[in-house]
Design a protein around this motif. Structure first.
Motif, PDB file in Angstrom:
ATOM      1  N   TYR A   5       7.132   6.551 -33.669  1.00  0.00           N
ATOM      2  CA  TYR A   5       7.880   5.478 -33.335  1.00  0.00           C
ATOM      3  C   TYR A   5       7.480   5.135 -31.860  1.00  0.00           C
ATOM      4  O   TYR A   5       7.538   4.074 -31.590  1.00  0.00           O
ATOM      5  N   TYR A  20      14.359   3.546 -36.959  1.00  0.00           N
ATOM      6  CA  TYR A  20      14.280   4.631 -36.249  1.00  0.00           C
ATOM      7  C   TYR A  20      15.451   5.723 -36.432  1.00  0.00           C
ATOM      8  O   TYR A  20      15.237   6.813 -36.566  1.00  0.00           O
ATOM      9  N   PRO A  60      12.161   7.963 -26.751  1.00  0.00           N
ATOM     10  CA  PRO A  60      11.467   6.645 -27.240  1.00  0.00           C
ATOM     11  C   PRO A  60      11.075   5.633 -26.174  1.00  0.00           C
ATOM     12  O   PRO A  60      11.902   5.288 -25.207  1.00  0.00           O
TER      13      PRO A  60
END
Length: 366
Positions: free
Chosen positions: A241, A286, A363
């Protein structure tokens, strides 16, 4: 003398003797009770065992004043800070000697403020059963002092430690050492803590947790394998991701960096479409994939921080969309506040990952 009168006198004499014996027994019991009370007041109440029992009772009754009489919270926090920072930073093998020296000086410089914050936090927890975070203009809020106080509290394991039993108290010259068996709720680790007690003007007080450093190291070791296993299990998800998030991040920045600091109708529509159709669904997907991964007991805090970051990011973008729709400044302000919260969670996750044996990125959301 008639026989009946003689018998009556004999019975009366016997009754008097019986009453006298009962009186002596009662007097003896009263004397014994008074002696026991005197011993209690003059001996037991002056012993460290009594002070320890009083401290435990004060926690149960949320009696801060009574707890302060039996625990020198400031002294415990001061010594505990040294142990905590030693475990967290002194053994970082990535640091050079000059960096280690600078780090040590930095943590000594902020020690007063942080130890004071620890003291206040403990007092509030005793009185209100709540481990409150710094608020308002408190210097410990956020990273104003260069540290994350919330993460420091997590690493202290104060919030997760419960007392299982109180053991023996051993006199040691002018002081004493009390044994407690505690459990770290995050890992299930049981550990024998040693409390240093000293006698002062207020009687016996706990002044330090003697083996607090050893306790922190034991919990860290117990949780380490769980954290590493969780990071390894989620690594493919995060890596996959991250690439997508970076792409949407570039597009988001391109659309928001206008020459006039305002958004045209086309910019607004493009931003809303990007956030509604791409970014928010991606973040939700996610998080669903992360939620599907089994979370080891010792990695629960790391997983919770990741989830909090995702939820704060989603809420931030939703507020930003409402701001684009309505033009209300408060929606943009709320979006900015939530975005800062998400960044705080991300930084905390990064700190935890760096402390583990595995290196990983957080992330890269817009």
């Amino acid at each position: 003398m008639p026989l009946d009168e003689f018998a009556w006198r004999v019975r009366l004499a016997r009754r008097r003797k019986a009453h006298a014996r009962k009186f002596k027994m009662a007097a003896g019991l009263i004397t014994l009770t008074i002696a026991a009370i005197a011993w209690y007041l003059g001996y037991y109440m002056q012993r460290p065992e009594y002070a320890l029992a009083q401290a435990a009772a004060a926690v149960e009754q949320h009696d801060l004043a009574a707890f302060q009489r039996r625990v020198n919270i400031a002294a415990v926090a001061d010594a505990g800070y040294d142990d905590l920072t030693y475990v967290l930073f002194s053994r970082d093998t990535r640091l050079s000697e000059s960096e280690r020296s600078a780090s040590g000086k930095f943590y000594q410089r902020i020690k007063g403020s942080v130890a004071e914050g620890l003291t206040y936090t403990i007092e509030n927890a005793v009185q209100n059963s709540v481990w409150a975070e710094p608020e308002g203009v408190n210097a410990l809020k956020g990273r104003q002092l260069g540290i994350d106080f919330e993460y420091l509290m997590e690493c202290s394991h104060l919030r997760d430690t419960s007392v299982l039993s109180i053991g023996d108290v051993t006199r040691d010259g002018s002081g004493a050492v009390a044994m407690l068996t505690v459990v770290d709720e995050g890992t299930g680790l049981e550990f024998p803590l040693q409390l240093r007690m000293e006698k002062g003007d207020l009687g016996w007080q706990v002044v330090r947790v003697v083996n607090y450093r050893a306790y922190l190291e034991a919990v860290q070791m117990a949780a380490g394998s769980d954290v590493t296993r969780y990071i390894e299990a989620t690594r493919p998800i995060v890596d996959r991701y991250n690439g997508v998030f970076r792409s949407t991040q570039y597009e988001f920045l391109y659309l928001t960096e206008t020459a006039w600091g305002t958004y045209t109708t086309e910019h607004r529509r493009a931003l809303i479409r990007l956030l509604q159709d791409d970014v928010i669904p991606l973040l939700k997907k996610y998080q669903r994939e992360l939620d599907a991964v089994e979370i080891p007991r010792g990695a629960a805090y790391l997983a919770a921080q990741r989830k909090a970051s995702t939820e704060a990011s989603i809420a931030s973008y939703e507020s930003f969309i409402r701001g684009l729709d309505t033009g209300l400044p408060e929606e943009f302000a709320r979006a900015e506040t939530l975005h800062k919260q998400a960044l705080t969670y991300d930084l905390r996750v990064g700190d935890m990952v760096r402390r583990s044996a595995v290196s990983e990125e957080t992330p890269a959301t817009p």
